[in-house]
Design a protein around this motif. Structure first.
Motif, PDB file in Angstrom:
ATOM      1  N   THR A 114     -20.149  -4.386 -24.498  1.00 39.92           N
ATOM      2  CA  THR A 114     -20.181  -2.923 -24.389  1.00 39.92           C
ATOM      3  C   THR A 114     -21.589  -2.433 -24.645  1.00 39.92           C
ATOM      4  OG1 THR A 114     -19.586  -2.748 -26.727  1.00 39.92           O
ATOM      5  CG2 THR A 114     -17.773  -2.728 -25.123  1.00 39.92           C
ATOM      6  N   ASN A 115     -21.764  -1.128 -24.324  1.00 39.28           N
ATOM      7  CA  ASN A 115     -23.054  -0.452 -24.545  1.00 39.28           C
ATOM      8  C   ASN A 115     -24.219  -1.180 -23.859  1.00 39.28           C
ATOM      9  OD1 ASN A 115     -21.848   1.581 -26.128  1.00 39.28           O
ATOM     10  ND2 ASN A 115     -21.964   0.269 -27.945  1.00 39.28           N
ATOM     11  N   VAL A 116     -23.938  -1.619 -22.617  1.00 35.82           N
ATOM     12  CA  VAL A 116     -25.001  -2.279 -21.842  1.00 35.82           C
ATOM     13  C   VAL A 116     -26.032  -1.231 -21.420  1.00 35.82           C
ATOM     14  CG1 VAL A 116     -25.539  -3.581 -19.751  1.00 35.82           C
ATOM     15  CG2 VAL A 116     -23.421  -4.040 -21.028  1.00 35.82           C
ATOM     16  N   SER A 117     -27.294  -1.541 -21.614  1.00 33.75           N
ATOM     17  CA  SER A 117     -28.378  -0.647 -21.162  1.00 33.75           C
ATOM     18  C   SER A 117     -29.502  -1.491 -20.548  1.00 33.75           C
ATOM     19  CB  SER A 117     -28.914   0.186 -22.319  1.00 33.75           C
ATOM     20  OG  SER A 117     -29.566  -0.631 -23.268  1.00 33.75           O
ATOM     21  N   ALA A 118     -30.238  -0.865 -19.607  1.00 32.61           N
ATOM     22  CA  ALA A 118     -31.334  -1.583 -18.901  1.00 32.61           C
ATOM     23  C   ALA A 118     -32.555  -0.696 -18.844  1.00 32.61           C
ATOM     24  CB  ALA A 118     -30.897  -1.970 -17.493  1.00 32.61           C
ATOM     25  N   VAL A 156     -26.256 -12.517 -17.869  1.00 31.30           N
ATOM     26  CA  VAL A 156     -26.578 -11.206 -17.307  1.00 31.30           C
ATOM     27  C   VAL A 156     -26.872 -11.402 -15.825  1.00 31.30           C
ATOM     28  CG1 VAL A 156     -28.107  -9.210 -17.408  1.00 31.30           C
ATOM     29  CG2 VAL A 156     -27.529 -10.468 -19.500  1.00 31.30           C
ATOM     30  N   LYS A 157     -26.222 -10.630 -14.989  1.00 29.23           N
ATOM     31  CA  LYS A 157     -26.413 -10.708 -13.546  1.00 29.23           C
ATOM     32  C   LYS A 157     -26.944  -9.377 -13.040  1.00 29.23           C
ATOM     33  CE  LYS A 157     -22.732 -14.069 -12.593  1.00 29.23           C
ATOM     34  NZ  LYS A 157     -21.482 -14.312 -11.829  1.00 29.23           N
ATOM     35  N   ALA A 158     -27.928  -9.503 -12.043  1.00 29.17           N
ATOM     36  CA  ALA A 158     -28.462  -8.298 -11.379  1.00 29.17           C
ATOM     37  C   ALA A 158     -28.366  -8.538  -9.882  1.00 29.17           C
ATOM     38  CB  ALA A 158     -29.904  -8.036 -11.780  1.00 29.17           C
ATOM     39  N   VAL A 159     -27.691  -7.636  -9.185  1.00 28.41           N
ATOM     40  CA  VAL A 159     -27.492  -7.741  -7.742  1.00 28.41           C
ATOM     41  C   VAL A 159     -28.080  -6.492  -7.100  1.00 28.41           C
ATOM     42  CG1 VAL A 159     -25.854  -8.019  -5.860  1.00 28.41           C
ATOM     43  CG2 VAL A 159     -25.413  -9.112  -8.085  1.00 28.41           C
ATOM     44  N   SER A 160     -29.044  -6.707  -6.134  1.00 31.40           N
ATOM     45  CA  SER A 160     -29.705  -5.558  -5.502  1.00 31.40           C
ATOM     46  C   SER A 160     -28.833  -4.999  -4.404  1.00 31.40           C
ATOM     47  CB  SER A 160     -31.058  -5.962  -4.924  1.00 31.40           C
ATOM     48  OG  SER A 160     -30.878  -6.735  -3.752  1.00 31.40           O
ATOM     49  N   TYR A 208     -30.560  -2.030  -8.502  1.00 25.22           N
ATOM     50  CA  TYR A 208     -29.822  -3.190  -8.987  1.00 25.22           C
ATOM     51  C   TYR A 208     -28.591  -2.728  -9.778  1.00 25.22           C
ATOM     52  CZ  TYR A 208     -33.525  -6.443  -7.703  1.00 25.22           C
ATOM     53  OH  TYR A 208     -34.416  -7.201  -7.004  1.00 25.22           O
ATOM     54  N   SER A 209     -27.460  -3.475  -9.589  1.00 31.30           N
ATOM     55  CA  SER A 209     -26.263  -3.305 -10.425  1.00 31.30           C
ATOM     56  C   SER A 209     -26.260  -4.439 -11.420  1.00 31.30           C
ATOM     57  CB  SER A 209     -24.993  -3.352  -9.552  1.00 31.30           C
ATOM     58  OG  SER A 209     -23.841  -3.292 -10.372  1.00 31.30           O
ATOM     59  N   ILE A 210     -26.263  -4.102 -12.718  1.00 33.02           N
ATOM     60  CA  ILE A 210     -26.441  -5.108 -13.762  1.00 33.02           C
ATOM     61  C   ILE A 210     -25.170  -5.180 -14.602  1.00 33.02           C
ATOM     62  CG2 ILE A 210     -27.799  -5.770 -15.766  1.00 33.02           C
ATOM     63  CD1 ILE A 210     -30.148  -4.299 -14.491  1.00 33.02           C
ATOM     64  N   THR A 211     -24.630  -6.405 -14.807  1.00 30.47           N
ATOM     65  CA  THR A 211     -23.450  -6.633 -15.649  1.00 30.47           C
ATOM     66  C   THR A 211     -23.772  -7.732 -16.630  1.00 30.47           C
ATOM     67  OG1 THR A 211     -22.535  -8.240 -14.090  1.00 30.47           O
ATOM     68  CG2 THR A 211     -21.852  -5.951 -13.819  1.00 30.47           C
ATOM     69  N   VAL A 212     -22.990  -7.696 -17.773  1.00 30.41           N
ATOM     70  CA  VAL A 212     -23.139  -8.716 -18.801  1.00 30.41           C
ATOM     71  C   VAL A 212     -21.765  -9.333 -19.025  1.00 30.41           C
ATOM     72  CG1 VAL A 212     -23.860  -9.242 -21.153  1.00 30.41           C
ATOM     73  CG2 VAL A 212     -24.994  -7.421 -19.870  1.00 30.41           C
ATOM     74  N   THR A 213     -21.702 -10.655 -19.108  1.00 30.46           N
ATOM     75  CA  THR A 213     -20.440 -11.376 -19.282  1.00 30.46           C
ATOM     76  C   THR A 213     -20.566 -12.280 -20.488  1.00 30.46           C
ATOM     77  OG1 THR A 213     -20.036 -11.339 -16.914  1.00 30.46           O
ATOM     78  CG2 THR A 213     -18.783 -12.927 -18.206  1.00 30.46           C
ATOM     79  N   GLY A 214     -19.509 -12.249 -21.400  1.00 32.97           N
ATOM     80  CA  GLY A 214     -19.488 -13.154 -22.536  1.00 32.97           C
ATOM     81  C   GLY A 214     -18.934 -14.495 -22.127  1.00 32.97           C
ATOM     82  N   MET A 215     -19.433 -15.542 -22.742  1.00 27.07           N
ATOM     83  CA  MET A 215     -19.042 -16.900 -22.390  1.00 27.07           C
ATOM     84  C   MET A 215     -18.723 -17.651 -23.678  1.00 27.07           C
ATOM     85  SD  MET A 215     -19.719 -16.818 -19.058  1.00 27.07           S
ATOM     86  CE  MET A 215     -19.836 -18.511 -18.504  1.00 27.07           C
ATOM     87  N   ASN A 216     -17.694 -18.503 -23.582  1.00 21.02           N
ATOM     88  CA  ASN A 216     -17.492 -19.476 -24.646  1.00 21.02           C
ATOM     89  C   ASN A 216     -17.450 -20.849 -24.025  1.00 21.02           C
ATOM     90  OD1 ASN A 216     -14.934 -19.775 -23.533  1.00 21.02           O
ATOM     91  ND2 ASN A 216     -13.905 -18.522 -25.060  1.00 21.02           N
ATOM     92  N   GLY A 217     -16.953 -21.827 -24.775  1.00 24.71           N
ATOM     93  CA  GLY A 217     -16.989 -23.168 -24.223  1.00 24.71           C
ATOM     94  C   GLY A 217     -16.008 -23.390 -23.110  1.00 24.71           C
ATOM     95  N   ALA A 273     -16.656  -9.135 -16.902  1.00 27.88           N
ATOM     96  CA  ALA A 273     -17.990  -8.525 -16.868  1.00 27.88           C
ATOM     97  C   ALA A 273     -17.920  -7.129 -17.437  1.00 27.88           C
ATOM     98  CB  ALA A 273     -18.527  -8.488 -15.443  1.00 27.88           C
ATOM     99  N   SER A 274     -19.052  -6.718 -17.982  1.00 20.53           N
ATOM    100  CA  SER A 274     -19.156  -5.378 -18.537  1.00 20.53           C
ATOM    101  C   SER A 274     -19.166  -4.355 -17.418  1.00 20.53           C
ATOM    102  CB  SER A 274     -20.433  -5.254 -19.353  1.00 20.53           C
ATOM    103  OG  SER A 274     -21.549  -5.319 -18.484  1.00 20.53           O
ATOM    104  N   GLN A 275     -19.097  -3.119 -17.782  1.00 26.59           N
ATOM    105  CA  GLN A 275     -19.269  -2.048 -16.817  1.00 26.59           C
ATOM    106  C   GLN A 275     -20.705  -2.137 -16.269  1.00 26.59           C
ATOM    107  OE1 GLN A 275     -16.029  -0.936 -16.000  1.00 26.59           O
ATOM    108  NE2 GLN A 275     -17.206   0.923 -15.677  1.00 26.59           N
ATOM    109  N   PRO A 276     -20.881  -2.089 -14.943  1.00 28.00           N
ATOM    110  CA  PRO A 276     -22.233  -2.207 -14.393  1.00 28.00           C
ATOM    111  C   PRO A 276     -23.087  -1.002 -14.740  1.00 28.00           C
ATOM    112  CG  PRO A 276     -20.676  -1.653 -12.643  1.00 28.00           C
ATOM    113  CD  PRO A 276     -19.845  -1.914 -13.872  1.00 28.00           C
ATOM    114  N   VAL A 277     -24.370  -1.297 -14.971  1.00 29.37           N
ATOM    115  CA  VAL A 277     -25.354  -0.237 -15.128  1.00 29.37           C
ATOM    116  C   VAL A 277     -26.344  -0.350 -13.965  1.00 29.37           C
ATOM    117  CG1 VAL A 277     -25.125  -0.105 -17.630  1.00 29.37           C
ATOM    118  CG2 VAL A 277     -26.809  -1.655 -16.618  1.00 29.37           C
ATOM    119  N   THR A 278     -26.886   0.768 -13.580  1.00 21.81           N
ATOM    120  CA  THR A 278     -27.788   0.810 -12.415  1.00 21.81           C
ATOM    121  C   THR A 278     -29.235   0.911 -12.893  1.00 21.81           C
ATOM    122  OG1 THR A 278     -26.093   1.828 -11.043  1.00 21.81           O
ATOM    123  CG2 THR A 278     -28.399   2.020 -10.311  1.00 21.81           C
ATOM    124  N   LEU A 279     -30.090   0.127 -12.203  1.00 21.70           N
ATOM    125  CA  LEU A 279     -31.522   0.144 -12.504  1.00 21.70           C
ATOM    126  C   LEU A 279     -32.294   0.081 -11.182  1.00 21.70           C
ATOM    127  CD1 LEU A 279     -33.836  -0.053 -14.618  1.00 21.70           C
ATOM    128  CD2 LEU A 279     -33.719  -2.540 -14.309  1.00 21.70           C
TER     129      LEU A 279
END
Length: 803
Positions: A101-105, A129-133, A159-168, A174-180
């Protein structure tokens, strides 16, 4: 171990869980338990709080809606009729991480790097973290903490930017996308064009992606003021730029958060400033004006100077410096002269105008004419020149200049002399200013008389080589040779020498040279004399004197000959000569037996004629030598031999006796012996061998003489003296005999003899009563001749016989 009622089913064994990460649903399986009527699977947290459950009659079921990011214990309880099994066996399931949460770019405009931050997500051990133009370009970064930098963003992209948590095991949602929006791309294709009349610049470009507005700027080191324009489009106009400036152009593009400046350096030069301090100078009679000025500010490629006459005709010259000579000005014209600075793209403003006037025109159609070859007067004429007050005509050669002047259109220059070529020019003058010189006309005076003539005859070719000094004005020379009896020869040449090829032998020639020019010929040079080669003697006749072996050569003299040389060459190549001023000469002391080749040449003291035709003659043959004669006493013949005499064609041998008896024999040239026959006995012969030649003979006499055998006696008589038993034998004298001997052969075998040089001999001591026969012998140095006589006698008695 807990106690289980026998009525309770057994605990399910071999519990396994498989998590569906995207739905957080766990598939639970186990082994069947005896006595179980059904099964209940449960997921509990650490506090044993049930979070999910499922019931199944079989050996598997799904636990759905499991909470994210938790580690849960899974147990399975077997349901009995009265009792249930315990839920001691456990399995563990780890659910997918929760959503960050609270993703910012934020964007670094300089590096175009995006810095991403977020709050941690339950169950995540690291983050992606993924960024797709907007154009599909993808990039990413990962980290175990809650921030990450994404480099290499493409310019001008959203760019649409999302963050995803990973474990083993699982990737969380993915998080809510933020635009940059990345930094805008550089503007490209910047172009600048100048309106040279207004010095206004139109700047255009191709906008870079992500650019929303633009600022075009012109900056010059000479101009402190910065010129710019703002626009949302792709071009703008900047006006009222000062002249002579060199501007660097940049275009800055502005995006949402960042700006970018153009990379490519583009320049613009405004039109050059107006040239100042224009100065024009023009020399009298020149068609070229020298123009100078102060340099113009700006990027000047060159300057153009323009001169426009009152009729609108224009002349120009270009220069990269601050001066220029504008040529081709017409005579008698007024011109407006100005200077314009030129750059690569622009023509600057014209300078202030300067006005000039040219000199009078040069006279046209100049004609020069040689009036008289002897006096050398030249007349010059021309067409009138507008505005001329007086004319000056000039005739110039390599070594002098002659002039005449006139207010009309002709004048005469007298006595220009021989051999000179003159360049004729005319100028017009008015108000102290002379025109250009007219077109040059040429006139050539008659050529000078050739000097220093010399001539010589080649003795070998009878060609006369004539040379002379060069005559001014001569284009061709004519050489003439004439003899006293009217014969002539001539030749022509463009140089100072010539060969006369057709001289007649033995003639004396007078030679003159005449020069010819384009219009006139000179007089004859001073004459020179030359003598042709003497003519060859003819009718050569050699005559041999057989007695003296001398040669008399006679001939018919050739014309021009003063003395003559006869040359004799023998068979061995040795030469003998004789000379005479007449028509014959004598050569003595010829070698015997030679074939002589005879020719005669005539000479005049300088040259000799070609030799006459060769005539052959033979000298007296050589006499035979080593003459010998061998006598055959019995046959009365003699063989005569000798050594060869050169030149002999044959031999004649003669033998002459003192009593005039003569014998002879002959042989050819290859045989050096012959036989004399019919020789008389008792004679002495003189032997002569004659070598026979073509016209003469040579005689040689044998040393000594040939004495033939003595003759036989024809009158022998014998007188017996019985008292002394001797006999007196006598005979007549015998020619050629030097000694005599008489032998008497008796019938009893007695042989007695006597010898004497007299014509009688006494034989003594005869035996008695024998019949004797006489044998008579006569001898000389060469021969002994013996003969039996008819004389017999008887000893002891007187017997006399005559034979």
């Amino acid at each position: 171990m807990d106690y289980v009622s026998p009525l309770a089913p057994c605990d399910p064994q071999n519990i396994t869980t498989v998590l569906q990460c995207d739905t957080n649903t766990a598939n639970v399986t186990w082994a069947a338990s005896a006595g179980a009527n059904g099964y209940t699977a449960m997921a509990t947290d650490r506090q044993q709080q049930r979070l999910a459950s499922c019931h199944s009659m079989g050996t598997s079921c799904q636990l759905t809606s499991l909470p994210c990011g938790m580690r849960l214990n899974v147990t399975v309880q077997a349901d009995g009729i009265t009792c249930n099994s315990s839920s001691q066996p456990k399995a563990v399931v780890e659910t997918a991480p929760c959503i960050p949460t609270n993703v910012s770019a934020t964007l670094n405009c300089t590096s175009n790097i995006a810095s991403i931050t977020w709050h941690s997500a339950l169950g995540a051990t690291w983050y992606l973290v993924k960024a797709v133009s907007s154009q599909g370009y993808k990039t990413s970064c990962n980290n175990t903490v809650t921030n990450c930098d994404i480099p290499n963003l493409q310019c001008g992209q959203e760019y649409s930017i999302t963050v995803t948590g990973m474990n083993g095991v699982c990737m969380g949602p993915a998080s809510q996308p933020v635009t940059l929006v990345s930094a805008p791309c550089h503007n490209t294709g910047i172009q600048a064009s100048l309106d040279c009349r207004t010095n206004s610049a139109l700047i255009s470009w191709t906008p870079g992606n992500g650019t929303l507005s633009f600022n075009a700027t012109l900056q010059s080191f000479q101009d402190p003021q910065k010129h710019s324009c703002f626009t949302n489009g792709s071009s703008c106009n900047i006006g009222s730029l000062p002249c002579g400036q060199h501007y660097n152009i940049s275009v800055t593009g502005y995006g949402q958060t960042c700006s970018t400046c153009s990379k490519t350096l583009v320049t613009l030069d405004t039109a050059p400033c107006v040239p100042t301090k224009v100065n024009v100078s023009l020399s009298c009679g020149s068609d070229t004006a020298s123009v100078s000025w102060a340099a113009s500010s700006g990027r000047v490629s060159y300057y153009t100077v323009t001169a426009v006459d009152d009729n609108g005709h224009t002349l120009t010259c270009n220069s990269s410096s601050t001066s220029c000579d504008i040529s081709g000005l017409s005579c008698g014209q007024a011109y407006n002269v100005s200077v314009t600075a030129m750059s690569v793209d622009c023509t600057g403003q014209r300078s202030e105008v300067r006005r000039i006037s040219t000199a009078p025109c040069a006279p046209q159609a100049v004609v020069s004419q040689l009036l008289d070859c002897r006096t050398g007067d030249v007349q010059i004429s021309w067409q009138s020149s507008k505005g001329a007050q007086i004319y000056y005509a000039q005739a110039k050669s390599s070594d002098k200049t002659l002039v005449c002047n006139s207010t009309s259109t002709s004048c005469i220059i007298p006595a220009v002399g021989c051999g000179q070529t003159y360049n004729i020019t005319v100028i017009a003058e008015a108000n102290g200013c002379s025109s250009n010189t007219s077109v040059t006309s040429q006139v050539t005076a008659g050529p000078c008389v050739p000097q220093n003539v010399s001539a010589s005859v080649s003795c070998s070719s009878n060609i006369a080589s004539v040379t002379w000094g060069s005559s001014q004005g001569a284009e061709l020379y004519t050489v003439t040779a004439s003899s006293a009896n009217g014969l002539s020869a001539n030749c022509t040449s463009t140089s100072t020498s010539c060969n006369l090829l057709t001289l007649t032998c033995g003639q004396s020639y007078t030679i003159t040279v005449k020069a010819k020019g384009s219009n006139c010929s000179s007089g004859n040079s001073a004459p020179v004399q030359v003598q042709a080669v003497p003519c060859t003697p003819s009718n050569v006749l050699p005559t041999v004197d057989c007695v003296t072996n001398a040669l008399v050569v006679s001939w018919t003299p050739g014309a021009g000959g003063q003395y003559y040389t006869a040359t004799l060459q023998d068979s061995n190549g040795l030469s003998t000569t004789c000379q005479s001023s007449g028509s014959q000469c004598n050569v003595t002391g010829l070698r015997c037996g030679q074939l002589y080749h005879v020719n005669v040449t005539a000479s005049d003291g300088l040259c000799s004629s070609p030799p006459s035709a060769t005539v052959n003659t033979n000298s007296v043959p050589c006499a035979a030598s080593s003459i010998r004669a061998v006598l055959d006493c019995q046959l009365g013949t003699a063989t005569v031999s000798w050594q060869y005499g050169a030149g002999a064609q044959g031999y004649a041998v003669s033998a002459l006796a003192l009593v005039n008896n003569r014998a002879s024999c002959t042989s050819n040239s290859s045989i050096t012996h012959c036989e004399l026959s019919n020789l008389q006995c008792g004679n002495e012969y003189r032997i002569n061998v004659q070598s026979l030649g073509y016209t003469c003979n040579a005689s040689a006499q044998m040393t000594g003489s040939l004495i033939t055998a003595p003759c036989l006696s024809t009158s022998v008589s014998a007188v017996v003296d019985c008292a002394t038993d001797s006999v007196l034998v006598s005979w007549s004298a015998i020619a050629g005999a030097e000694n005599y001997s008489v032998a008497a052969l008796g019938s009893g075998g007695q042989r007695v003899s006597c010898s004497t040089s007299q014509n009688h001999c006494n034989i003594s001591s005869l035996q008695c009563d024998q019949q004797f026969n006489l044998t008579f012998s006569s001898t000389n140095q060469q021969c002994q001749m013996t003969s039996t006589t008819n004389v017999t006698f008887q000893s002891s008695e007187f017997t006399k016989h005559y034979v």
